[in-house]
Design an enzyme around this catalytic site. Structure first.
Site, PDB file in Angstrom:
ATOM      1  N   GLU A 175       2.285   6.406  -7.043  1.00  0.00           N
ATOM      2  CA  GLU A 175       1.258   7.281  -7.616  1.00  0.00           C
ATOM      3  C   GLU A 175       1.624   8.744  -7.398  1.00  0.00           C
ATOM      4  OE1 GLU A 175      -2.544   6.276  -5.923  1.00  0.00           O
ATOM      5  OE2 GLU A 175      -2.325   4.163  -6.447  1.00  0.00           O
ATOM      6  N   TYR A 197       0.832  -1.210   0.000  1.00  0.00           N
ATOM      7  CA  TYR A 197       0.000   0.000   0.000  1.00  0.00           C
ATOM      8  C   TYR A 197       0.868   1.263   0.000  1.00  0.00           C
ATOM      9  CZ  TYR A 197      -4.279   2.683   1.016  1.00  0.00           C
ATOM     10  OH  TYR A 197      -5.335   3.555   0.978  1.00  0.00           O
TER      11      TYR A 197
END
Length: 171
Positions: free
Chosen positions: A100, A93
């Protein structure tokens, strides 16, 4: 906000993300960096290490998630798959979110210079939209959302895996 509402809020956000929200939040990343309109921009951004970071994290996460769902539907969930589903996110995660954010950050100068996806006034709809500002707001939104989702997953991990361990001990 009352702490009793947090799990419901987080579950709703998570459900929204599964139904389309997270993918829609990822849309700027996917649209801009995996399938860009400008070849020069595409080549520049696709060679960023951050793209590899989030693509690897997403790929491993999705393989684990859909294996978990498949085995659950078959009522034969191996412990290894359950363990992977509730443990590997600890690394994947943050890795995906970092990829991103770094990719969006790397694209900001191009987006600002080119005016990509921006709509300026005057136009017949009397509406303006600045994609550069939108991307900055998306990046800022990770600050309150990421920790809540991450700690929610840690709580789920503790609940699910400790329940499994207790069940194994009683057998």
């Amino acid at each position: 906000m009352n702490r009793a509402y947090h799990p419901h809020l987080l579950t709703s956000f998570s459900l929204f993300s599964r139904v389309g929200g997270k993918e829609k939040m990822r849309a700027p990343v996917v649209e801009l960096f995996l399938f860009p309109r400008s070849t020069e921009f595409g080549l520049k951004v696709q060679t960023e290490d951050s793209v590899l970071l989030f693509v690897v994290a997403w790929t491993i996460t999705e393989i684990i998630r859909y294996s978990f769902y498949t085995f659950s539907l078959l009522n034969h969930l191996p412990y290894l798959i359950k363990w992977a589903r509730y443990t590997l996110f600890i690394v994947l995660y943050p890795m995906g979110v970092s990829g991103e954010l770094l990719t969006i950050y790397a694209a900001l100068p191009f987006v600002r210079q080119s005016g990509l996806y921006s709509i300026s006034l005057p136009n017949k709809y009397n509406f303006s939209f600045d994609y550069y500002t939108f991307l900055i707001l998306v990046m800022i939104s990770y600050i309150p959302i990421f920790p809540q989702l991450y700690f929610h997953m840690l709580h789920q991990r503790r609940k699910v895996l400790s329940h499994t361990e207790e069940h194994k001990k009683s057998e």
